[in-house]
Structure formats: structure tokens, C-alpha cells
Motif scaffolding. Structure first.
Motif, PDB file in Angstrom:
ATOM      1  N   HIS A 314       0.824  -1.208   0.000  1.00 52.77           N
ATOM      2  CA  HIS A 314       0.000   0.000   0.000  1.00 52.77           C
ATOM      3  C   HIS A 314       0.861   1.262   0.000  1.00 52.77           C
ATOM      4  CE1 HIS A 314      -3.523   2.489   0.754  1.00 52.77           C
ATOM      5  NE2 HIS A 314      -2.876   3.063   1.751  1.00 52.77           N
ATOM      6  N   GLY A 315       0.588   2.114  -0.974  1.00 56.41           N
ATOM      7  CA  GLY A 315       1.319   3.354  -1.086  1.00 56.41           C
ATOM      8  C   GLY A 315       2.604   3.253  -1.883  1.00 56.41           C
ATOM      9  N   THR A 316       3.042   2.024  -2.175  1.00 56.88           N
ATOM     10  CA  THR A 316       4.278   1.826  -2.933  1.00 56.88           C
ATOM     11  C   THR A 316       4.023   1.224  -4.305  1.00 56.88           C
ATOM     12  OG1 THR A 316       5.550   1.524  -0.886  1.00 56.88           O
ATOM     13  CG2 THR A 316       6.553   0.707  -2.918  1.00 56.88           C
ATOM     14  N   THR A 317       3.243   0.134  -4.362  1.00 56.69           N
ATOM     15  CA  THR A 317       2.935  -0.491  -5.653  1.00 56.69           C
ATOM     16  C   THR A 317       1.476  -0.277  -6.061  1.00 56.69           C
ATOM     17  OG1 THR A 317       2.306  -2.640  -4.707  1.00 56.69           O
ATOM     18  CG2 THR A 317       4.642  -2.280  -5.147  1.00 56.69           C
ATOM     19  N   GLY A 318       0.713   0.322  -5.192  1.00 52.55           N
ATOM     20  CA  GLY A 318      -0.706   0.567  -5.457  1.00 52.55           C
ATOM     21  C   GLY A 318      -1.395   0.988  -4.188  1.00 52.55           C
ATOM     22  N   LEU A 319      -2.713   0.874  -4.177  1.00 53.66           N
ATOM     23  CA  LEU A 319      -3.498   1.275  -3.014  1.00 53.66           C
ATOM     24  C   LEU A 319      -4.503   0.184  -2.653  1.00 53.66           C
ATOM     25  CD1 LEU A 319      -4.299   4.996  -3.959  1.00 53.66           C
ATOM     26  CD2 LEU A 319      -2.520   4.182  -2.384  1.00 53.66           C
ATOM     27  N   LEU A 320      -4.660  -0.062  -1.358  1.00 51.20           N
ATOM     28  CA  LEU A 320      -5.674  -0.974  -0.846  1.00 51.20           C
ATOM     29  C   LEU A 320      -6.809  -0.136  -0.260  1.00 51.20           C
ATOM     30  CD1 LEU A 320      -3.302  -3.494   0.966  1.00 51.20           C
ATOM     31  CD2 LEU A 320      -4.647  -3.976  -1.094  1.00 51.20           C
ATOM     32  N   PHE A 321      -8.042  -0.476  -0.630  1.00 48.47           N
ATOM     33  CA  PHE A 321      -9.167   0.297  -0.103  1.00 48.47           C
ATOM     34  C   PHE A 321     -10.022  -0.578   0.810  1.00 48.47           C
ATOM     35  CE2 PHE A 321     -10.954  -1.627  -3.951  1.00 48.47           C
ATOM     36  CZ  PHE A 321     -12.239  -1.991  -3.564  1.00 48.47           C
ATOM     37  N   ASP A 322     -10.749   0.081   1.707  1.00 49.67           N
ATOM     38  CA  ASP A 322     -11.636  -0.597   2.648  1.00 49.67           C
ATOM     39  C   ASP A 322     -12.933  -0.961   1.920  1.00 49.67           C
ATOM     40  OD1 ASP A 322     -13.312  -1.458   4.644  1.00 49.67           O
ATOM     41  OD2 ASP A 322     -13.133   0.342   5.893  1.00 49.67           O
ATOM     42  N   PRO A 323     -13.179  -2.246   1.663  1.00 53.14           N
ATOM     43  CA  PRO A 323     -14.372  -2.608   0.897  1.00 53.14           C
ATOM     44  C   PRO A 323     -15.672  -2.402   1.659  1.00 53.14           C
ATOM     45  CG  PRO A 323     -13.274  -4.578   1.699  1.00 53.14           C
ATOM     46  CD  PRO A 323     -12.379  -3.430   2.033  1.00 53.14           C
ATOM     47  N   ASP A 324     -15.592  -2.140   2.956  1.00 55.07           N
ATOM     48  CA  ASP A 324     -16.793  -1.929   3.759  1.00 55.07           C
ATOM     49  C   ASP A 324     -17.183  -0.459   3.849  1.00 55.07           C
ATOM     50  OD1 ASP A 324     -17.028  -4.674   4.345  1.00 55.07           O
ATOM     51  OD2 ASP A 324     -15.606  -4.489   5.999  1.00 55.07           O
ATOM     52  N   GLY A 349       4.015   1.814 -10.595  1.00 58.77           N
ATOM     53  CA  GLY A 349       4.084   0.721 -11.552  1.00 58.77           C
ATOM     54  C   GLY A 349       5.467   0.104 -11.617  1.00 58.77           C
ATOM     55  N   ALA A 350       6.502   0.927 -11.561  1.00 60.96           N
ATOM     56  CA  ALA A 350       7.876   0.403 -11.587  1.00 60.96           C
ATOM     57  C   ALA A 350       8.173  -0.401 -10.334  1.00 60.96           C
ATOM     58  CB  ALA A 350       8.862   1.558 -11.723  1.00 60.96           C
ATOM     59  N   ALA A 351       7.658   0.046  -9.196  1.00 59.20           N
ATOM     60  CA  ALA A 351       7.874  -0.693  -7.947  1.00 59.20           C
ATOM     61  C   ALA A 351       7.153  -2.037  -7.990  1.00 59.20           C
ATOM     62  CB  ALA A 351       7.389   0.135  -6.756  1.00 59.20           C
ATOM     63  N   GLY A 352       5.947  -2.049  -8.540  1.00 56.85           N
ATOM     64  CA  GLY A 352       5.216  -3.311  -8.670  1.00 56.85           C
ATOM     65  C   GLY A 352       5.909  -4.268  -9.614  1.00 56.85           C
ATOM     66  N   ARG A 353       6.432  -3.736 -10.715  1.00 51.89           N
ATOM     67  CA  ARG A 353       7.168  -4.564 -11.674  1.00 51.89           C
ATOM     68  C   ARG A 353       8.377  -5.211 -11.008  1.00 51.89           C
ATOM     69  NH1 ARG A 353       7.511  -7.351 -16.594  1.00 51.89           N
ATOM     70  NH2 ARG A 353       9.725  -7.675 -16.928  1.00 51.89           N
TER      71      ARG A 353
END
Length: 384
Positions: A314-324, A349-353
């Protein structure tokens, strides 16, 4: 090593189970191992039949029935004959629920070690489609899963969340085995392909930020969450895949583009055309398309639940959201979708890659072969 793979899903069906089985078979071939596949067959009038061979290995098909657009292989005593003739060192059972149960029973009866791959959160799927008795049927499904997997020498779960679920429901002898990704096919450089550039011009004629999704278009994928993204300035939602929810999604998402089912280079170019990737399901045991999107150099927005928790920093390769929390998906996507944030998207995107480059299918298959050896050793100790 001689490996018999009994799978609940195989070509021409495209899904996570099929992909994993095909990639493992390709890597087993490259490693000089012997293998056999037992899978559901297609009806004689189907447009595309199951292949007779894959990666040079024979594919033995059994009778099947279509259920909600899935082919469900029927359990048959012919499995014992197939396994007896092949004489495998280990039986690998992919996502056992019906045909796989027969595979595990046959392996046990023949004294062959077995490894079961837990891949589909069937209790949640059943709960969602069972109406008022959903909780009751889900509990029954967990009892069935425990009974199935208790026959295996090892059960492999794809994520820490799935591992915890199995342990919480008293499934014995569990271990963690993730999934590989083809980081050559899915690559950021495809964004520079002329074909990808042409696709982007078609999808974003006015420079829209493309929000992509890849997967089955079905209720269990919770794509209704995308309604939150309606009206987000200068964006367009693009869906790759097919399924029973296609028509309703066209109504719910004004301006959405449905590209249909894709595979191979066409699929890789679609990923490369996106600016960010959204995953909506909360019941995923893993999330293979998240890895593919990351390999393509995309930031990923996904629920902070299930398999995505292991795949997204979270915050590095993308974002996680609260589904509730209502609006959480929109907030997360809005935080990345503004035109001036292209640089931040590229960094994520580069960090995720970089993270997924370590998860090649050859490396994951070597780990799997290690689990095969462990199952063989445990089986030998149990019968000694």
C-alpha cells in the motif's frame, strides 16, 4: 519425476486454475519431467474442444456437465485405471471440488502421494449464490473442503489469507505456495508498441485516463463496485473478459468499453494500454491479474482483503481500499487518476514490476517440485 495432474478446469476454459496448470506443465516439460493431465472434457458440439495434448503431455478428458458456464468434470472410476497405467510419483490435484475429489480418492486407494492446490474460495461463492440459506451452505462447503483436503498429503494455499482460512477450518497439513507470472509477456515496454498506441487512441481519444479490469464478468467478482467510479473526471473504464454480468455492466457503467475475452499478446497489449488497474473482488484467494498488471508496470487498486493484501504494498505499488466503506474505491482511484499524477503512477508501476520479477513460473514450479518431494516423504512415513 512423473506427475499426474487432475484439474477441475482446463482449456479451452480460461481462468486462474487453467493458467496455473498450463504454466506448471510448461515448466515441468522444460525440466525434463513426465506428466499426464486429467481434465473435464467438452461436449461434442462445443465450438472449441479440449486439447488432446498440452506441452507435449497427453490430456485425458472425462465426461462433464455445464454449470453456470463452467464445465464440471464428473467423477469416474476410470481415474484409477488412468493413474494405474501412468504410475505417477505424485498426483497433483488442482482446486479439487468434484473431479478432484475422485482424483484424491484414487491416489489414496493406489498408494500414491498427493498434493492438493487450494485455489477457489468456493464457500464464499456458494454463500453468494444461495440466498437466505447462504451461511448454512457455506458451512457445509467448508466441511466438504475439510473432508476433501484431509485426503491429501499436503494442501497448498496461494496466500496468507487463504492459509489462515484453511487453518481456521481445521484443514490439516497446509503450506504456502503462490503463483508465478509471465513477466516477459506482460511488460511495460509493450506500451511503446504501435498496436498498443493504436488501442490507446481508440480507447482514449481525448486523453482519458484508462482504468482497466481483467477477469470474469460475473457477480462473484463484485464489479458493481465500479459504479462508484461513474463521473470521475477524464477517465474511462475498460473491461477485458466475458461472463453473465456483461449486459448489466453496460447499463450500470455509462461509457464503459468491453473488449471481450483476450489472451496472449492481445491481453498483454490491453494491460499496457491501461493507466491503472482495478480489482474489485473481496473473495479472491490470490489475484493473478493483479500480478499481471504489476508486471505490465501498472499501479493496482484493490480491496484490503484476501489475496490482494499479499500482492500490493500500500502506497508503494498501489493502493488498498476498505471494501466496507462506501466511496473508498472512488477515493483510491481518484488519488491516482488525475492527469498530473502520471509520474506517481509510473513510480508505483515500476515498484510493482520490480516485485513480480522475482515470481517467475520456473521459480514457483521448482518450489512446487520441492513440495512434491515433501509429500512423497510424508506419505512414505505414514505408510511405514
Amino acid at each position: 519425476m512423473r506427475v499426474a495432474i487432475v484439474t477441475e478446469s482446463f482449456l479451452p476454459a480460461l481462468n486462474g486454475v487453467t493458467t496455473s496448470v498450463c504454466k506448471v506443465l510448461e515448466c515441468l516439460r522444460a525440466g525434463g519431467h513426465e506428466a499426464l493431465v486429467v481434465a473435464p472434457g467438452t461436449t461434442p458440439w462445443a465450438e472449441t474442444a479440449a486439447p488432446e495434448r498440452y506441452a507435449g503431455y497427453p490430456v485425458h478428458t472425462v465426461s462433464s456437465l455445464p454449470i453456470r458456464q463452467f464445465r464440471v468434470g464428473l467423477p469416474s472410476y476410470e481415474l484409477e485405471t488412468v493413474l494405474h497405467r501412468f504410475r505417477p510419483d505424485v498426483v497433483h490435484v488442482a482446486s479439487p471440488f468434484v473431479l478432484g475429489v475422485r482424483g484424491l480418492t484414487a491416489a489414496r486407494g493406489l498408494g500414491i502421494p498427493s498434493v492438493a492446490i487450494y485455489q477457489t474460495d468456493m464457500p464464499s461463492y456458494i454463500r453468494q449464490h444461495s440466498g437466505p440459506v447462504g451461511d448454512l451452505t457455506a458451512r457445509a462447503a467448508w466441511r466438504w473442503i475439510r473432508r476433501i483436503h484431509s485426503q491429501a498429503d499436503i494442501t497448498l494455499a496461494p496466500s496468507s489469507a487463504a492459509l489462515q482460512d484453511l487453518a481456521a477450518h481445521d484443514v490439516p497439513r497446509v503450506a504456502l505456495w503462490g503463483r508465478g507470472v509471465d513477466s516477459t509477456l506482460f511488460h511495460p515496454d509493450r506500451r511503446d508498441d504501435p498496436e498498443t498506441a493504436a488501442l490507446r487512441r481508440r480507447l482514449a481519444p481525448n486523453g482519458e485516463v484508462l482504468i482497466g479490469y481483467v477477469g470474469r464478468l460475473a457477480p462473484e467478482k463484485e464489479l458493481h463496485r465500479l459504479i462508484e467510479l461513474n463521473g470521475l473526471p477524464n477517465t474511462r473504464i475498460v473491461l477485458v473478459g466475458d461472463g453473465p454480468s456483461a449486459d448489466i455492466l453496460r447499463e450500470q457503467l455509462p461509457g464503459v468499453v468491453l473488449l471481450g475475452r483476450q489472451e496472449g499478446v492481445d491481453l498483454a497489449r490491453s494491460y499496457a494500454a491501461f493507466d491503472l488497474f482495478v480489482h474489485t473482488g473481496t473473495r479472491e484467494t490470490f489475484g493473478q491479474t493483479i500480478q499481471e498488471a504489476a508486471a505490465a508496470g501498472l499501479p493496482v487498486v484493490a480491496p484490503a482483503r484476501g489475496g490482494p493484501v499479499d500482492l500490493i504494498d500500500h502506497g508503494t505499488t498501489g493502493l488498498l481500499f476498505d471494501p466496507d466503506r462506501a466511496g473508498a474505491l472512488r477515493d483510491a482511484v481518484a488519488a491516482l487518476a488525475a492527469g498530473e499524477l502520471a509520474g506517481e503512477r509510473a513510480m508505483m508501476g515500476a515498484a510493482g514490476r520490480a516485485r513480480v520479477e522475482e515470481r517467475s513460473w520456473p521459480a514457483l514450479t521448482e518450489q512446487l517440485i520441492g513440495y512434491y518431494g515433501r509429500a512423497i516423504a510424508q506419505h512414505s512415513m505414514a505408510v511405514a
